[in-house]
Write a protein that holds these residues in place. Structure first.
Motif, PDB file in Angstrom:
ATOM      1  N   LEU A 226       0.839  -1.182   0.000  1.00 23.78           N
ATOM      2  CA  LEU A 226       0.000   0.000   0.000  1.00 23.78           C
ATOM      3  C   LEU A 226       0.882   1.243   0.000  1.00 23.78           C
ATOM      4  O   LEU A 226       1.856   1.323   0.753  1.00 23.78           O
ATOM      5  CB  LEU A 226      -0.895   0.016   1.236  1.00 23.78           C
ATOM      6  CG  LEU A 226      -2.072  -0.940   1.236  1.00 23.78           C
ATOM      7  CD1 LEU A 226      -2.618  -1.103   2.645  1.00 23.78           C
ATOM      8  CD2 LEU A 226      -3.165  -0.445   0.295  1.00 23.78           C
ATOM      9  N   ARG A 227       0.525   2.190  -0.822  1.00 24.84           N
ATOM     10  CA  ARG A 227       1.276   3.445  -0.881  1.00 24.84           C
ATOM     11  C   ARG A 227       0.301   4.613  -0.802  1.00 24.84           C
ATOM     12  O   ARG A 227      -0.490   4.828  -1.717  1.00 24.84           O
ATOM     13  CB  ARG A 227       2.082   3.516  -2.183  1.00 24.84           C
ATOM     14  CG  ARG A 227       2.893   4.791  -2.346  1.00 24.84           C
ATOM     15  CD  ARG A 227       3.671   4.766  -3.648  1.00 24.84           C
ATOM     16  NE  ARG A 227       4.336   6.032  -3.884  1.00 24.84           N
ATOM     17  CZ  ARG A 227       4.997   6.351  -5.005  1.00 24.84           C
ATOM     18  NH1 ARG A 227       5.083   5.455  -5.982  1.00 24.84           N
ATOM     19  NH2 ARG A 227       5.563   7.545  -5.136  1.00 24.84           N
ATOM     20  N   PRO A 228       0.325   5.368   0.303  1.00 26.17           N
ATOM     21  CA  PRO A 228      -0.527   6.554   0.384  1.00 26.17           C
ATOM     22  C   PRO A 228       0.125   7.735  -0.343  1.00 26.17           C
ATOM     23  O   PRO A 228       1.257   8.112  -0.046  1.00 26.17           O
ATOM     24  CB  PRO A 228      -0.631   6.806   1.885  1.00 26.17           C
ATOM     25  CG  PRO A 228       0.638   6.244   2.457  1.00 26.17           C
ATOM     26  CD  PRO A 228       1.068   5.118   1.548  1.00 26.17           C
ATOM     27  N   LEU A 229      -0.588   8.312  -1.286  1.00 25.62           N
ATOM     28  CA  LEU A 229      -0.087   9.468  -2.023  1.00 25.62           C
ATOM     29  C   LEU A 229      -0.743  10.717  -1.438  1.00 25.62           C
ATOM     30  O   LEU A 229      -1.955  10.924  -1.608  1.00 25.62           O
ATOM     31  CB  LEU A 229      -0.434   9.348  -3.511  1.00 25.62           C
ATOM     32  CG  LEU A 229       0.037   8.076  -4.224  1.00 25.62           C
ATOM     33  CD1 LEU A 229      -0.492   8.045  -5.651  1.00 25.62           C
ATOM     34  CD2 LEU A 229       1.547   7.961  -4.195  1.00 25.62           C
ATOM     35  N   PRO A 230       0.010  11.554  -0.729  1.00 25.65           N
ATOM     36  CA  PRO A 230      -0.599  12.746  -0.128  1.00 25.65           C
ATOM     37  C   PRO A 230      -1.138  13.701  -1.189  1.00 25.65           C
ATOM     38  O   PRO A 230      -0.540  13.883  -2.257  1.00 25.65           O
ATOM     39  CB  PRO A 230       0.572  13.385   0.643  1.00 25.65           C
ATOM     40  CG  PRO A 230       1.560  12.277   0.837  1.00 25.65           C
ATOM     41  CD  PRO A 230       1.433  11.422  -0.385  1.00 25.65           C
TER      42      PRO A 230
ATOM     43  N   ASP B  79      -4.727  17.316   3.561  1.00 25.90           N
ATOM     44  CA  ASP B  79      -4.650  16.120   4.405  1.00 25.90           C
ATOM     45  C   ASP B  79      -5.256  14.881   3.765  1.00 25.90           C
ATOM     46  O   ASP B  79      -5.509  13.897   4.440  1.00 25.90           O
ATOM     47  CB  ASP B  79      -5.327  16.379   5.761  1.00 25.90           C
ATOM     48  CG  ASP B  79      -6.742  16.931   5.629  1.00 25.90           C
ATOM     49  OD1 ASP B  79      -7.446  16.535   4.678  1.00 25.90           O
ATOM     50  OD2 ASP B  79      -7.143  17.764   6.460  1.00 25.90           O
ATOM     51  N   ASN B  80      -5.511  14.920   2.441  1.00 19.19           N
ATOM     52  CA  ASN B  80      -6.055  13.742   1.757  1.00 19.19           C
ATOM     53  C   ASN B  80      -4.977  12.696   1.502  1.00 19.19           C
ATOM     54  O   ASN B  80      -3.789  13.019   1.374  1.00 19.19           O
ATOM     55  CB  ASN B  80      -6.651  14.120   0.402  1.00 19.19           C
ATOM     56  CG  ASN B  80      -8.034  14.720   0.500  1.00 19.19           C
ATOM     57  OD1 ASN B  80      -8.187  15.842   0.979  1.00 19.19           O
ATOM     58  ND2 ASN B  80      -9.032  13.978   0.043  1.00 19.19           N
ATOM     59  N   TYR B  81      -5.423  11.443   1.390  1.00 17.90           N
ATOM     60  CA  TYR B  81      -4.578  10.381   0.857  1.00 17.90           C
ATOM     61  C   TYR B  81      -5.280   9.755  -0.342  1.00 17.90           C
ATOM     62  O   TYR B  81      -6.462   9.387  -0.267  1.00 17.90           O
ATOM     63  CB  TYR B  81      -4.322   9.282   1.897  1.00 17.90           C
ATOM     64  CG  TYR B  81      -3.332   9.659   2.967  1.00 17.90           C
ATOM     65  CD1 TYR B  81      -2.083  10.194   2.644  1.00 17.90           C
ATOM     66  CD2 TYR B  81      -3.633   9.462   4.305  1.00 17.90           C
ATOM     67  CE1 TYR B  81      -1.174  10.544   3.632  1.00 17.90           C
ATOM     68  CE2 TYR B  81      -2.727   9.795   5.302  1.00 17.90           C
ATOM     69  CZ  TYR B  81      -1.503  10.335   4.963  1.00 17.90           C
ATOM     70  OH  TYR B  81      -0.598  10.677   5.937  1.00 17.90           O
ATOM     71  N   ILE B  82      -4.546   9.654  -1.445  1.00 17.02           N
ATOM     72  CA  ILE B  82      -4.942   8.826  -2.579  1.00 17.02           C
ATOM     73  C   ILE B  82      -4.208   7.504  -2.391  1.00 17.02           C
ATOM     74  O   ILE B  82      -2.974   7.479  -2.331  1.00 17.02           O
ATOM     75  CB  ILE B  82      -4.534   9.475  -3.914  1.00 17.02           C
ATOM     76  CG1 ILE B  82      -5.182  10.851  -4.060  1.00 17.02           C
ATOM     77  CG2 ILE B  82      -4.880   8.557  -5.084  1.00 17.02           C
ATOM     78  CD1 ILE B  82      -4.542  11.698  -5.142  1.00 17.02           C
ATOM     79  N   TRP B  83      -4.940   6.418  -2.262  1.00 16.72           N
ATOM     80  CA  TRP B  83      -4.297   5.134  -1.995  1.00 16.72           C
ATOM     81  C   TRP B  83      -3.924   4.430  -3.288  1.00 16.72           C
ATOM     82  O   TRP B  83      -4.741   4.340  -4.220  1.00 16.72           O
ATOM     83  CB  TRP B  83      -5.211   4.234  -1.168  1.00 16.72           C
ATOM     84  CG  TRP B  83      -5.286   4.690   0.245  1.00 16.72           C
ATOM     85  CD1 TRP B  83      -6.257   5.467   0.823  1.00 16.72           C
ATOM     86  CD2 TRP B  83      -4.327   4.425   1.273  1.00 16.72           C
ATOM     87  NE1 TRP B  83      -5.961   5.701   2.142  1.00 16.72           N
ATOM     88  CE2 TRP B  83      -4.784   5.071   2.443  1.00 16.72           C
ATOM     89  CE3 TRP B  83      -3.135   3.696   1.317  1.00 16.72           C
ATOM     90  CZ2 TRP B  83      -4.085   5.017   3.650  1.00 16.72           C
ATOM     91  CZ3 TRP B  83      -2.435   3.640   2.503  1.00 16.72           C
ATOM     92  CH2 TRP B  83      -2.909   4.305   3.653  1.00 16.72           C
ATOM     93  N   ALA B  84      -2.697   3.924  -3.337  1.00 16.13           N
ATOM     94  CA  ALA B  84      -2.245   3.082  -4.433  1.00 16.13           C
ATOM     95  C   ALA B  84      -1.962   1.691  -3.880  1.00 16.13           C
ATOM     96  O   ALA B  84      -1.270   1.547  -2.867  1.00 16.13           O
ATOM     97  CB  ALA B  84      -0.990   3.655  -5.078  1.00 16.13           C
TER      98      ALA B  84
END
Length: 254
Positions: free
Chosen positions: A3-7, A11-16
């Motif tokens: 899992l890689r959270p892309l800020p 304060d959002n995270y786009i999850w990869a």
């Protein structure tokens, strides 16, 4: 698989969700730029999952499709999401490449909010947060409580991938409600350490949330008692308790 959270934004995270060969799907890309940077670094994007219609979760999709027009985009049955190529609801299965997810309808934050559960991961958007839950913009307290109950019933080892970095602020409120919870105290301390080090505090696990998140502990006497004391009256039932807890959080300032 990792899992890689892309800020994104404040304060959002786009999850990869990324395989060893670099192939990936992304969840709730409100901003295309972090995803396109990851693609430039070698990420091979295979598709997009969307949990709800808010712009900070879907706003980057048109730009991503302009660059990669054949990407599948799976989202809820909501006409406000115009970029979806497939719409899903409760009991459906979402498939992108070799990834397979169960779809759960979890109204409360919005009426059409969905979650994706699979591969020991839960993408829950703005319904369940680390140590908190989403605001009720469209749904009712009963709907949100039912949604949280169903998410909390998933396996405890499930990694919770929520849409925002709210842990430190949520911990401050949770400790106001449940100050004697030693595990919550530890979570708060660790979250502050991680943020000072520039690290994300998520994903968390459902086991951790069930022991520390007051919105998943509405039936615990300590939490119920704190809510009753705050509102100055006996609580009618668990829905009333949840509604007052959420209302308390809405007005809370650390």
């Amino acid at each position: 698989m990792r899992l890689r959270p892309l800020p994104a934004f404040e304060d959002n995270y786009i999850w990869a969700l990324v395989e060893d060969d670099g192939s990936a799907l992304v969840v709730d890309p409100g901003d295309a730029a972090p995803v396109l940077r990851a693609v430039g670094e070698g990420l091979s994007l295979r598709g997009i999952l969307l949990t709800h219609h808010h712009h900070d979760h879907i706003g980057g999709v048109p730009s991503l499709l302009a660059e990669m027009p054949h990407l599948p985009v799976i989202g809820p049955r909501d006409d406000r999401i115009t970029t979806a190529t497939e719409r899903v609801g409760a009991g459906d299965t979402a498939r992108i490449a070799d990834w397979v997810f169960e779809v759960h309808e979890i109204p409360g934050h919005t009426v059409s909010h969905i979650a994706f559960h699979g591969h020991q991961v839960l993408f829950c958007g703005d319904t369940l947060f680390s140590l908190g839950c989403g605001r009720l913009f469209e749904g009712t307290p009963m709907q949100m409580l039912d949604s949280l109950d169903r998410l909390a019933a998933l396996p405890g080892s499930t990694r919770v991938c929520c849409g925002h970095e709210y842990t430190v602020a949520n911990a401050a409120f949770a400790l106001t409600v449940d100050p004697a919870n030693a595990l919550l105290q530890d979570r708060s301390t660790e979250a502050q350490r991680m943020r000072l080090a520039g690290q994300p505090t998520v994903p968390t696990t459902l086991d951790d949330e069930r022991t520390c998140n007051p919105f998943l502990r509405i039936d615990i006497p300590e939490v119920r008692g704190a809510v009753s004391k705050h509102v100055g009256r006996p609580l009618m039932d668990r829905v009333d308790a949840f509604a007052e807890l959420r209302r308390w959080k809405d007005g809370f300032r650390a």
